[in-house]
Write an enzyme that holds these catalytic residues in place. Sequence first.
Site, PDB file in Angstrom:
ATOM      1  CG  ASP A  33      -1.964  -1.051   1.180  1.00  0.00           C
ATOM      2  OD1 ASP A  33      -2.022  -1.749   0.136  1.00  0.00           O
ATOM      3  OD2 ASP A  33      -2.723  -1.194   2.155  1.00  0.00           O
ATOM      4  CD  GLU A  35       6.454   1.984  -4.870  1.00  0.00           C
ATOM      5  OE1 GLU A  35       7.037   2.381  -3.848  1.00  0.00           O
ATOM      6  OE2 GLU A  35       6.726   2.385  -6.020  1.00  0.00           O
ATOM      7  CE1 TYR A  36      -3.066   2.332  -6.623  1.00  0.00           C
ATOM      8  CE2 TYR A  36      -3.608   3.884  -4.874  1.00  0.00           C
ATOM      9  CZ  TYR A  36      -3.889   3.325  -6.110  1.00  0.00           C
ATOM     10  OH  TYR A  36      -4.958   3.757  -6.832  1.00  0.00           O
ATOM     11  CG  ASP A  37      -0.720   5.229   0.156  1.00  0.00           C
ATOM     12  OD1 ASP A  37      -1.698   5.083  -0.608  1.00  0.00           O
ATOM     13  OD2 ASP A  37      -0.711   4.854   1.347  1.00  0.00           O
ATOM     14  CB  SER A  82     -37.674  -2.802  -7.694  1.00  0.00           C
ATOM     15  OG  SER A  82     -38.947  -3.147  -8.180  1.00  0.00           O
ATOM     16  CD  GLU A 117     -25.960 -11.595  -9.320  1.00  0.00           C
ATOM     17  OE1 GLU A 117     -25.473 -12.187 -10.303  1.00  0.00           O
ATOM     18  OE2 GLU A 117     -26.189 -10.387  -9.300  1.00  0.00           O
ATOM     19  CE  LYS A 119     -32.187  -7.650  -2.764  1.00  0.00           C
ATOM     20  NZ  LYS A 119     -31.935  -6.683  -1.671  1.00  0.00           N
ATOM     21  NE  ARG A 140     -33.814   0.350  -8.177  1.00  0.00           N
ATOM     22  CZ  ARG A 140     -34.977   0.522  -7.563  1.00  0.00           C
ATOM     23  NH1 ARG A 140     -35.015   1.192  -6.434  1.00  0.00           N
ATOM     24  NH2 ARG A 140     -36.092   0.035  -8.065  1.00  0.00           N
ATOM     25  CE1 TYR A 229     -28.051  -4.600 -10.104  1.00  0.00           C
ATOM     26  CE2 TYR A 229     -26.947  -4.356  -7.988  1.00  0.00           C
ATOM     27  CZ  TYR A 229     -27.921  -3.961  -8.883  1.00  0.00           C
ATOM     28  OH  TYR A 229     -28.770  -2.949  -8.564  1.00  0.00           O
ATOM     29  CE  LYS A 294     -29.374 -10.260 -11.021  1.00  0.00           C
ATOM     30  NZ  LYS A 294     -28.222  -9.375 -11.063  1.00  0.00           N
ATOM     31  CE  LYS A 318     -34.676  -9.071   1.377  1.00  0.00           C
ATOM     32  NZ  LYS A 318     -35.512  -7.883   1.279  1.00  0.00           N
ATOM     33  CB  CYS A 412     -23.105  -6.617  43.854  1.00  0.00           C
ATOM     34  SG  CYS A 412     -23.287  -8.224  43.051  1.00  0.00           S
ATOM     35  CB  CYS A 415     -22.810 -10.462  46.860  1.00  0.00           C
ATOM     36  SG  CYS A 415     -21.643  -9.251  46.209  1.00  0.00           S
ATOM     37  CB  CYS A 430     -19.808  -7.090  41.942  1.00  0.00           C
ATOM     38  SG  CYS A 430     -19.729  -7.928  43.540  1.00  0.00           S
TER      39      CYS A 430
HETATM   40  O1  D41 Z   1     -26.598  -7.579  -4.762  1.00  0.00           O
HETATM   41  C1  D41 Z   1     -27.619  -6.923  -4.984  1.00  0.00           C
HETATM   42  N1  D41 Z   1     -28.104  -6.128  -4.058  1.00  0.00           N
HETATM   43  C2  D41 Z   1     -28.335  -7.019  -6.312  1.00  0.00           C
HETATM   44  C3  D41 Z   1     -29.359  -6.135  -6.595  1.00  0.00           C
HETATM   45  C4  D41 Z   1     -27.979  -7.998  -7.272  1.00  0.00           C
HETATM   46  N2  D41 Z   1     -26.958  -8.865  -7.020  1.00  0.00           N
HETATM   47  N3  D41 Z   1     -28.621  -8.059  -8.442  1.00  0.00           N
HETATM   48  C5  D41 Z   1     -29.622  -7.194  -8.728  1.00  0.00           C
HETATM   49  N4  D41 Z   1     -30.236  -7.310  -9.929  1.00  0.00           N
HETATM   50  C6  D41 Z   1     -31.222  -6.491 -10.248  1.00  0.00           C
HETATM   51  C7  D41 Z   1     -31.870  -6.646 -11.583  1.00  0.00           C
HETATM   52  C8  D41 Z   1     -32.299  -8.057 -11.775  1.00  0.00           C
HETATM   53  C9  D41 Z   1     -33.065  -5.753 -11.699  1.00  0.00           C
HETATM   54  C10 D41 Z   1     -30.861  -6.295 -12.632  1.00  0.00           C
HETATM   55  C11 D41 Z   1     -30.035  -6.200  -7.804  1.00  0.00           C
HETATM   56  C12 D41 Z   1     -31.084  -5.335  -8.212  1.00  0.00           C
HETATM   57  N5  D41 Z   1     -31.671  -5.500  -9.437  1.00  0.00           N
HETATM   58  C13 D41 Z   1     -31.627  -4.242  -7.404  1.00  0.00           C
HETATM   59  N6  D41 Z   1     -31.011  -3.614  -6.419  1.00  0.00           N
HETATM   60  C14 D41 Z   1     -31.831  -2.665  -5.936  1.00  0.00           C
HETATM   61  C15 D41 Z   1     -32.985  -2.715  -6.626  1.00  0.00           C
HETATM   62  C16 D41 Z   1     -32.858  -3.698  -7.552  1.00  0.00           C
END
Ligand code: D41
Length: 677
Positions: A33, A35-37, A82, A117, A119, A140, A229, A294, A318, A412, A415, A430
């Site tokens: 780091d 060296e980068y700096d 979304s 993937e 989230k 966004r 993403y 996806k 979720k 305490c 005790c 205590c």
């Molecule tokens: O990692 C995430 N938070 C994430 C969000 C993700 N890995 N993929 C995402 N892909 C999408 C689409 C499918 C609509 C391209 C997203 C989101 N949307 C997303 N994040 C916030 C609203 C939507």
Amino acid sequence: MNQDIAAEIAVLREDLHHHNYLYYALDNPQIPDAEYDRLLRRLQVLENENPELITTDSPTLRVGSAPLDAFTQVKHELPMLSLDNAFNDEELADFNKRVIERLGDSLTDDAIEYACEPKLDGIAVSLIYENGVLVLGATRGDGTTGEDITQNVRTIGSIPLRLKGEGIPERLEVRGEIYMPKAGFEKTNKLAEEKGEKLFVNPRNAAAGSLRQLDSKITAQRSLEMCAYSVGVVQGGQLPSGHGQILEQLSQWGFRINREMQVVHGIEACIAYYAALSDKRNQLPYEIDGIVYKVNDIKLQRELGFISRAPRWAIARKFPAQEEITQLMGVEFQVGRTGAITPVARLKPVFVGGVTVSNATLHNEDEIRRLDVRVGDTVIVRRAGDVIPQIVSIVESRRPSGTKEILFPKSCPVCESVIVQVPGEAVKRCSGGLVCGAQMKEAIKHYASRKAMDIDGLGDKLVELLVDKKLISSVLDLYHLELELIAELERMGEKSAANLLEAIETSKQTTLARFIYSLGIREVGEATARNLAQYYGDIDPLIETDEETLLSINDIGPVVAGFIVGFFAQEDNRQLIHHLRDQGVSWPVVLVQHEALPLAGTSYVLTGSLAALTRDQAKEKLQLLGATVTGTVSKKTDYLVAGPGAGSKLKKAEQLDVPVLDESQLLELLESHNAAI
Ligand code: D41
């Protein structure tokens, strides 16, 4: 001349972009780091002297630019969609069914390829690149309009300022999540605490707060990262035909992508991916709140389209929420092994982080004040990973009438001994020591625990029962337990009682390290106990030791040394050890021959900086040769090793006529004992 400078600037930028890519996109830094700096600072100097040579993709923008008055609004060229949510396997399976139905009945259940993937729990952003150069970064927002945060995103190392490689479209929009890794969150909050500022409640909040800074120099100091993403606008160029391949392409152009991403076949594999990642969730260096699935084939994505702002081809499964709202019913004060008094919140039971939580720690009095929490309050509890649930904040707008102030006890709660507080420390303790029933119980539990004396079958509940029934009041009493009395206890009986006595008997043959650990000396954990055992070989030399000798042992600082000496200075403790040995507690004694080593009996102090090795390395080498290395110069010090920057220790040594060695003399000394580096 100017030509030369322009050329040097170009080389520096190229180098910095390259190392930035190695560091952030590939996680594989090739220079330190520092060296980068140095490279960055050199570039900064040249740009300051030649402002006409500054460009919008210069790595110097990483440190932040002049503050803004306000953020401007940006309308997204293509809406940022979304994600629909699925909260269980069934809802996920329904999603798969809908996809298949739309694409044609002939498809089987596992026909579809899905990219899975994590989230990330952060802030979604859009980045526009023109001819490979970052020209706009926007949040966004509501999906249609966001805010221009270009200056802020430029400070984020994992966001390329200029793309590298082949086939970069003339205009490209990359979308991704900006997040704060767990470690950066801890660091940010620690700094905020030191400055008396308000803490962030979670990494997502911290990321949002850091991006919302009008002064990008502040953003630059926060550890933010971005993971790409998806893509939005693509003009004047071609992208691959699968989501997974697109991410791979983005990675080659310099973006960080999530390496946990996997392309799988069918819904069963999606469910398996969820299970695998749930297990891994706590070990990940960043927070995730679910999995995004996806449809991998971009052609199929187009065919599926979207309804009211959410694509039909993607869904977020979720995880159970890590934060929930509940009510604080009361506060109890627990007394720990060292007497520390911890306020514990009793909560209206709530399902959070996958379990039902009814207790949360409130840490100490300062924390209660910081949260401004009262009994009856509506609170947000958080259970992240395997850590103890915490109250992160109260919901002020939902404070009912009639809440009660939380009063810290004056004595305490177990005790009634006086409560004491070391100035500058947040914990109250205590002062009752082993007179305190709570500390007594905790001390016995610790003594019997697996990493200490390892008394099989003597768990926490049984210790409490034995103390409550007045069968024991110290660890020594364990060795006088009678079979009949134990057998009469609830849920015990002859057999269990006999087993317990047998286990106590067996545990007497132990190791010195375990025995030292089991004494429960403050701040002496397993590792320190092991170091002590190794150094002293038996308990008697440890009992008689002094702070100076202790300080010469690896990892022992003045605070622990003080606790150790203090512990053995107490006659009660010496007596206890004596009696335990009388009962047959024993360990193999190891002969340590500090005397046989070449530097045995000599004492060194190290100060200032060394060039060829670190002070810790020097300390270790001297110790291996039998020397003691301490932190303060005294009459007992034989040599002071002083490097550049030596200050008060050097003065003290000169006052006391302690001989001073420089680094080359130290290296000579080490070499003469074949311990050179
Ligand atoms: O990692 C995430 N938070 C994430 C969000 C993700 N890995 N993929 C995402 N892909 C999408 C689409 C499918 C609509 C391209 C997203 C989101 N949307 C997303 N994040 C916030 C609203 C939507």
